[in-house]
Every structure is written in C-alpha cells, then in structure tokens.
Scaffold this active site. Structure first.
Site, PDB file in Angstrom:
ATOM      1  N   ASP A  37       7.350  -2.620   4.446  1.00  0.00           N
ATOM      2  CA  ASP A  37       7.244  -1.749   3.276  1.00  0.00           C
ATOM      3  C   ASP A  37       6.664  -0.385   3.646  1.00  0.00           C
ATOM      4  O   ASP A  37       5.722  -0.301   4.434  1.00  0.00           O
ATOM      5  CB  ASP A  37       6.320  -2.438   2.266  1.00  0.00           C
ATOM      6  CG  ASP A  37       6.160  -1.648   0.981  1.00  0.00           C
ATOM      7  OD1 ASP A  37       7.163  -1.513   0.266  1.00  0.00           O
ATOM      8  OD2 ASP A  37       5.049  -1.165   0.698  1.00  0.00           O
TER       9      ASP A  37
ATOM     10  N   ASN B   1       0.796  -0.431   4.413  1.00  0.00           N
ATOM     11  CA  ASN B   1       0.250   0.899   4.128  1.00  0.00           C
ATOM     12  C   ASN B   1      -0.971   0.857   3.215  1.00  0.00           C
ATOM     13  O   ASN B   1      -1.877   1.669   3.346  1.00  0.00           O
ATOM     14  CB  ASN B   1       1.335   1.759   3.480  1.00  0.00           C
ATOM     15  CG  ASN B   1       0.857   3.157   3.160  1.00  0.00           C
ATOM     16  OD1 ASN B   1       0.633   3.960   4.066  1.00  0.00           O
ATOM     17  ND2 ASN B   1       0.637   3.446   1.884  1.00  0.00           N
ATOM     18  N   HIS B   2      -0.960  -0.097   2.276  1.00  0.00           N
ATOM     19  CA  HIS B   2      -1.990  -0.096   1.238  1.00  0.00           C
ATOM     20  C   HIS B   2      -2.291  -1.527   0.811  1.00  0.00           C
ATOM     21  O   HIS B   2      -1.551  -2.453   1.141  1.00  0.00           O
ATOM     22  CB  HIS B   2      -1.510   0.715   0.033  1.00  0.00           C
ATOM     23  CG  HIS B   2      -0.099   0.377  -0.352  1.00  0.00           C
ATOM     24  ND1 HIS B   2       0.980   1.091   0.111  1.00  0.00           N
ATOM     25  CD2 HIS B   2       0.423  -0.624  -1.095  1.00  0.00           C
ATOM     26  CE1 HIS B   2       2.095   0.546  -0.347  1.00  0.00           C
ATOM     27  NE2 HIS B   2       1.788  -0.502  -1.090  1.00  0.00           N
TER      28      HIS B   2
ATOM     29  N   ARG C 125      10.757  -7.582   6.204  1.00  0.00           N
ATOM     30  CA  ARG C 125      11.109  -6.248   5.727  1.00  0.00           C
ATOM     31  C   ARG C 125       9.760  -5.520   5.649  1.00  0.00           C
ATOM     32  O   ARG C 125       8.805  -6.045   5.085  1.00  0.00           O
ATOM     33  CB  ARG C 125      11.782  -6.354   4.357  1.00  0.00           C
ATOM     34  CG  ARG C 125      12.098  -5.017   3.684  1.00  0.00           C
ATOM     35  CD  ARG C 125      10.971  -4.605   2.772  1.00  0.00           C
ATOM     36  NE  ARG C 125      11.366  -3.550   1.842  1.00  0.00           N
ATOM     37  CZ  ARG C 125      10.532  -2.966   1.007  1.00  0.00           C
ATOM     38  NH1 ARG C 125       9.254  -3.324   0.978  1.00  0.00           N
ATOM     39  NH2 ARG C 125      10.963  -2.031   0.179  1.00  0.00           N
TER      40      ARG C 125
ATOM     41  N   TYR D 153       4.286   6.017   6.285  1.00  0.00           N
ATOM     42  CA  TYR D 153       3.099   6.716   5.759  1.00  0.00           C
ATOM     43  C   TYR D 153       1.759   6.273   6.324  1.00  0.00           C
ATOM     44  O   TYR D 153       0.719   6.686   5.829  1.00  0.00           O
ATOM     45  CB  TYR D 153       3.087   6.566   4.227  1.00  0.00           C
ATOM     46  CG  TYR D 153       4.425   6.895   3.612  1.00  0.00           C
ATOM     47  CD1 TYR D 153       4.930   8.187   3.690  1.00  0.00           C
ATOM     48  CD2 TYR D 153       5.202   5.911   3.001  1.00  0.00           C
ATOM     49  CE1 TYR D 153       6.173   8.494   3.166  1.00  0.00           C
ATOM     50  CE2 TYR D 153       6.452   6.207   2.474  1.00  0.00           C
ATOM     51  CZ  TYR D 153       6.932   7.499   2.564  1.00  0.00           C
ATOM     52  OH  TYR D 153       8.162   7.802   2.057  1.00  0.00           O
ATOM     53  N   LEU D 154       1.768   5.417   7.349  1.00  0.00           N
ATOM     54  CA  LEU D 154       0.504   4.810   7.778  1.00  0.00           C
ATOM     55  C   LEU D 154      -0.539   5.826   8.248  1.00  0.00           C
ATOM     56  O   LEU D 154      -1.729   5.637   8.046  1.00  0.00           O
ATOM     57  CB  LEU D 154       0.740   3.797   8.912  1.00  0.00           C
ATOM     58  CG  LEU D 154       1.715   2.643   8.653  1.00  0.00           C
ATOM     59  CD1 LEU D 154       1.573   1.594   9.740  1.00  0.00           C
ATOM     60  CD2 LEU D 154       1.516   2.024   7.297  1.00  0.00           C
TER      61      LEU D 154
ATOM     62  N   ASP E 179       1.660  -3.893  -9.106  1.00  0.00           N
ATOM     63  CA  ASP E 179       2.885  -3.356  -8.511  1.00  0.00           C
ATOM     64  C   ASP E 179       3.706  -4.543  -7.999  1.00  0.00           C
ATOM     65  O   ASP E 179       4.260  -4.508  -6.907  1.00  0.00           O
ATOM     66  CB  ASP E 179       2.567  -2.361  -7.392  1.00  0.00           C
ATOM     67  CG  ASP E 179       3.832  -1.663  -6.880  1.00  0.00           C
ATOM     68  OD1 ASP E 179       4.855  -1.674  -7.584  1.00  0.00           O
ATOM     69  OD2 ASP E 179       3.792  -1.124  -5.753  1.00  0.00           O
TER      70      ASP E 179
ATOM     71  N   GLU F  83      11.762  -0.184   5.764  1.00  0.00           N
ATOM     72  CA  GLU F  83      12.004   0.629   4.572  1.00  0.00           C
ATOM     73  C   GLU F  83      11.437   2.015   4.862  1.00  0.00           C
ATOM     74  O   GLU F  83      10.222   2.219   4.861  1.00  0.00           O
ATOM     75  CB  GLU F  83      11.291   0.050   3.344  1.00  0.00           C
ATOM     76  CG  GLU F  83      11.667   0.828   2.096  1.00  0.00           C
ATOM     77  CD  GLU F  83      10.541   1.057   1.087  1.00  0.00           C
ATOM     78  OE1 GLU F  83      10.852   1.370  -0.068  1.00  0.00           O
ATOM     79  OE2 GLU F  83       9.347   0.956   1.434  1.00  0.00           O
TER      80      GLU F  83
HETATM   81  C1  NOJ Z   1       8.196   0.152  -1.789  1.00  0.00           C
HETATM   82  C2  NOJ Z   1       8.486  -1.055  -2.614  1.00  0.00           C
HETATM   83  O1  NOJ Z   1       9.851  -1.375  -2.477  1.00  0.00           O
HETATM   84  C3  NOJ Z   1       8.109  -0.712  -4.033  1.00  0.00           C
HETATM   85  O2  NOJ Z   1       8.526  -1.714  -4.923  1.00  0.00           O
HETATM   86  C4  NOJ Z   1       6.621  -0.484  -4.100  1.00  0.00           C
HETATM   87  O3  NOJ Z   1       6.253  -0.041  -5.388  1.00  0.00           O
HETATM   88  C5  NOJ Z   1       6.199   0.563  -3.071  1.00  0.00           C
HETATM   89  N1  NOJ Z   1       6.788   0.374  -1.780  1.00  0.00           N
HETATM   90  C6  NOJ Z   1       4.707   0.537  -2.903  1.00  0.00           C
HETATM   91  O4  NOJ Z   1       4.351  -0.625  -2.173  1.00  0.00           O
END
Ligand code: NOJ
Ligand code: CA
Length: 558
Positions: free
Chosen positions: A208, A110-111, A206, A212-213, A68, A250
């Site tokens: 992310d 979160n992950h 920033r 959702y935590l 990702d 975000e």
């Molecule tokens: C938001 C990020 O901007 C995105 O690119 C990512 O796939 C998801 N969060 C998961 O981390």
C-alpha cells in the site's frame, strides 16, 4: 490432484494467473453477524476456482478501528476478531492452496491507526522510544511540497495533537499518522510484520502507498531513493526466507516514477498499472484505442524479464484520474460520470458496470483486454457479475458493498437482518441482486459471469502465449479497433478489440513467420477470412477476437 507447494511457488507463477481482489468484510458472512469473514471466503473458494482465479488479494484483515476500512491498523499481528481467528486464516490458506489459489495480503507500511499503542505511547511521552517512530513538528510547515492525498477531506499533512504538544505528519487521513523511516526500529518492525504473515502461509503482498515512506525537505516526498532501498530489502528478505512469494506495488505515479518500482527485477515483481488504466476506459469514450498502444509502448520496454505489469479496471478506491491530462479528464467525466456525487478525491467512485452503463459487451471487451496484455490481470470482486454501487454511502464505501450471491434476502451475503449488515446491499435496479447475482448468472449460459469465466479458461489453457512477455502493437490508422500480436515460441496470438458502438472491419497483414491458417480461440460477434497474406476481420460493436497462428518454425512435418 492438489498442487504442491513448489507448483504454487514456481518462479514467475504470477505471469500466468488471474488475480482477484476482495474485501473479506463484504464477501460472505459465514456466521450471520452481518459482517463478511475469513470462513466466508473459505466457503466460496470453489466459486473462485471455477471462475479460474489463481490468486486472491485480501484487503487488510488486521485489527483496526475501520476508519479507513482496515488501512488504519491498530495491531499488525492479529486478525480482526470480526473476521475470525488465526485458525480461520490458516484454513483459508490451506483451502486456497489445495485448489491452486495463492493468497496475497495487503502490506500497509506508510502509516498506522492513531489508536495503535505505538502512537498512543509516542504522543503522551516525549521520552518514549516510540516518539521517534513518527514525524513531529512545532510549526506544521515542513515538507510543504508533499502532495495532499485527500484534498477534499484534509487541508494539511500536519495535524496538531494536544497530548503531544506538537503537530504530527500524515500523508492520508489525520487518523493515520505516518511512520518515520529514519528510525531503524521502524524498518525492523515492518519487515517482521511481513515475515509474520508469510510464515502463516501468505504468498505475498500488495504493498500500500509505496512511494511515500521517506520525507526529505525540498522534495515532493515521494519515490525517493531510500524508498526503493527499503522495498529492495523487503524483497531480498522474502526471496531468502520465503522463496517464490511475490510483491505488487501500489504506486499511483507518472510513467517513469511507476516503472522505477521494477528496479531491474530487484524490487517488485508486479506494479499496478495506474498510467494505463484510464486509457482503457477513454478508448471507449472516444473510440481511439491508439492511446492504449501509446501507453503500452511507453511502459512495456522498461519491464525486466521476470516482472510484469498488474492491469486492473477497478478496485476498492475511486477510479483515479491523476495520471491523465485535463482534456482526458474532461472527456472521462463527460462519457462516464454524469451522476452528482460520483466524484471524489482525484477520481470517480463508481464500479465497472455502472461506468459502462450496464453494457455487458463493453465489460467483456475491457476484461478481455486486460487478460490479453503481457502481465497480470487483477479483477475486482463482483465485476464479473456486473454488480453496481451506492453513492449514498460515504467516501469509497459505495464500491465495497456485499457480494451478490443470489436474488434472496441480502443478496445471499448474510442471514443477518438487513439493518445489521456491515454495509447495505445495492438497490439500483439494473445492478441489484434481483438482476445481478452469482446463482442466476451461473444458470444462464451467455450471462456476464459465463462470458468472463470463458475468458479466464481460454487464457489458462494457452498459458505459454498469454504468459509471454512479448507484445507488438499493430498500426491500424484511425480505426476504432485495437490490434496486437503476442508472439511466443510456437504461436502468435492476434488480439483485436473494437471500441466503437458500431461494427468495424480491419485488415491485418500477416507476418511472413506465420502459417495463414488461424485458429479462433474466441470471438464475440466477429467473422474473418484470410486472403493471401491478409487477415480480414469484421467485429461487432464492442466485439473482440483472440486468434492463434502457428509459426512456420513450429509447423508439424506432414
Ligand atoms: C491506498 C488504499 O488503496 C486506500 O484504500 C487507502 O485509503 C490509502 N492507501 C491509505 O492507506
Ligand atoms: Ca461474520
């Protein structure tokens, strides 16, 4: 003279600077291996300074299998070797600071990646201390109200793991297990993750996937009170240990849920304005900019004085259409996205220039709009030169292609053979390097790059009025023109933006507090006159103007 540390970390520094989001991977390759790197960003700092950027946001640069694009971290405490070394990061931070540019990282809390040793330990051994760092289930049925983020890729938030003998929870892709915030060690680790990079000179993050935590049965598992508590703890740590650093959230949610992340100034200084963003485009779609005023009127009053919205047009993800009505979504698809394969997840995977059909006036109009609103504008790399995208690449990779520095081989991004580039260059003629690149646009006054640079310069040289938190929308009936006042102590800035594809005229009654002798800061294809106490302007198609009025109180004694 180089700015000092206290200039860079002055309170509210983020109110007057323009942010620039960039993927290290695609910005500039300094060593010819086909992959952008930290030293490459350092080499391009003069470009960013000349553009007028005051802060860069680096997409994740930590060790990752890149399933990702770095949002799947497998080591939080190392730079991915493909990007360089810790020393390269130090040189980038030092070079940026010397030019008055702050550096934000991306804090992914979160992950993690399923390749991370924490998850590998946890799945193999039920007695591992890491087992409780994740969420497990024998049925995979819990938290069924939690929304799926990528419904076109994943059909459940639970995935079975043979080694673990249980399902594990993931809000995003299956290879990104969520951390379990009911385990105190996870908090401590994530605060250390932040500390580690702040200690290396980063000026903030920033954050992310903020909402959702925490997961609680029977809820949508988003924006729960515990989430706010966690980020308040993070902010308090930063204020105490790294004063003057900043956080931007975000949180792609409804208006009330998004506003809540300012939390009386105790949480995020900036929140990305997901509810406003589609309205900027839609106003071009139906020439009804009232929708922009409506969303600003609904969202500006909730912002504490020392915080501000973070406006953006595009970013590294799809253009999200989650926060609009069904009719607006239909209008959006009709106006901006007729290309098969452009839709993905809950939005459109296109860049700014192709969405606006390569029309520089529309690009400048929307850029000037986000620069003119109270808060912080965020530009996405390459949009200042009108770069395009590639729909043949998977997922959102098509909006993350190499920056186009010149019309030379690989768009000047790298000296590697083209087949070794981390991602291929844009080939779509109107947006490819031959048509859109930094070197050529730099040589052509009137190019998009020049126009964007001019906007940033004007904004920077009138920081008091652009950085003010005050905003007054102007009622202009059914006009396709958006108008607003930005009052400050000495001046009032009038912003007028014509969303129509043909010229428009407007009459703006001047408030009694201003002297009727305006100073045009910038206008594109507009003319104006003052008659009595009315300001009359004619704006070209997609033209705009920024006009400054001295307030009566501030007029110098003759
Ligand atoms: C938001 C990020 O901007 C995105 O690119 C990512 O796939 C998801 N969060 C998961 O981390
Ligand atoms: Ca490289």
């Amino acid at each position: 003279m180089s700015p000092t540390e206290s200039d860079l970390r002055a309170p509210d520094w983020f109110r007057t600077v323009v942010f620039y989001e960039l993927p290290v991977r695609s910005f500039y390759d300094s060593n010819g291996d086909g992959i952008g790197d930290l030293a490459g960003v350092t080499e391009k700092l003069d470009y960013l300074r000349d553009l007028g950027v005051g802060a860069i946001w680096l997409l994740p640069f930590y060790v990752s299998p890149w399933k990702d694009d770095g949002y799947d971290i497998s080591d939080h405490y190392r730079v991915d070797p493909r990007f360089g070394t810790m020393d390269d990061l130090a040189a980038l931070v030092e070079g940026a600071h010397a030019r008055g540019i702050r550096v934000l990282g991306d804090l992914v809390t979160n992950h993690i990646s399923d390749q991370h040793p924490w998850f590998q330990e946890a799945r193999k051994d039920r007695s591992s201390p890491y087992r409780s760092w994740f969420l497990w289930s024998d049925t995979g049925k819990e938290f069924s109200r939690a929304r799926l983020m990528f419904p076109d890729y994943e059909h459940s938030n639970w995935t079975w793991d043979d080694a673990a003998g249980q399902y594990y929870f993931h809000r995003f892709f299956a290879w990104q297990p969520d951390l379990n915030y009911d385990t105190p060690a996870v908090h401590a680790e994530m605060l250390n993750f932040a500390r580690f990079w702040l200690a290396r000179g980063l000026d903030g993050f920033r954050c992310d996937a903020v909402p959702y935590l925490y997961k609680r049965e029977g809820t949508k598992c988003q924006s729960l009170p515990e989430v706010h508590q966690f980020f308040q703890t993070l902010r308090a740590m930063m204020d105490a240990e790294f004063p003057g650093t900043a956080l931007v959230a975000e949180a792609n949610q409804s208006v009330p849920e998004t506003v809540a992340y300012f939390d009386q100034g105790k949480e995020f200084q900036m929140v990305l304005h997901f509810p406003a963003m589609p309205n900027f485009f839609l106003s071009i779609g139906d020439q009804n900019p009232k929708r922009v005023l409506d969303v600003l009127r609904a969202t500006l009053p909730g912002v504490p004085g020392d915080c501000g919205w973070a406006y953006f047009l595009r970013n590294h993800d799809e253009l999200s259409l989650e926060q609009v009505s069904d009719e607006e979504r239909a209008l959006f698809f009709r106006e901006f996205d007729s290309t098969p394969g452009a839709r993905i997840h809950n939005g459109i995977r296109r860049r700014l220039a192709p969405l606006l059909k390569g029309d520089d006036s529309s690009i400048v109009l929307l850029t000037a709009l986000i620069l003119g609103l109270p808060g912080s504008p965020y530009l996405y790399y390459g949009d200042e030169i009108g770069m395009g995208d590639r729909l043949d690449l998977t997922d959102r990779d098509g909006v993350r292609t190499p920056m186009q520095w010149s019309s030379g081989p690989n768009g000047g991004f790298s000296t590697a053979p083209p087949e070794e580039l981390t991602r291929p260059i844009v080939t779509d003629a109107p947006f490819a390097p031959a048509a859109r690149n930094v070197a050529d646009e730099d040589r052509q006054p009137g190019s998009l790059l020049w126009r964007v640079r001019t906007l940033l310069r004007i904004r920077a040289s009138h920081a008091a009025v652009f950085g003010s938190e005050r905003f007054e929308g102007i009622e202009l009936g059914d006009s396709p023109v958006l108008g607003f006042w930005r009052p400050s102590a000495e001046y009032r800035l009038l912003g007028l933006y014509n969303f129509a594809p043909e010229p428009a005229t407007v009459t703006v009654p001047l408030p009694p507090t201003v002297w009727a002798s305006p100073v045009e800061l910038l206008r594109t294809g507009s003319s104006s006159t003052v008659v009595g106490h009315d300001y009359m302007a004619r704006l070209d198609r997609r033209g705009f103007s920024w006009t400054l009025f001295l307030t009566r109180r501030a007029r110098p004694v003759p």
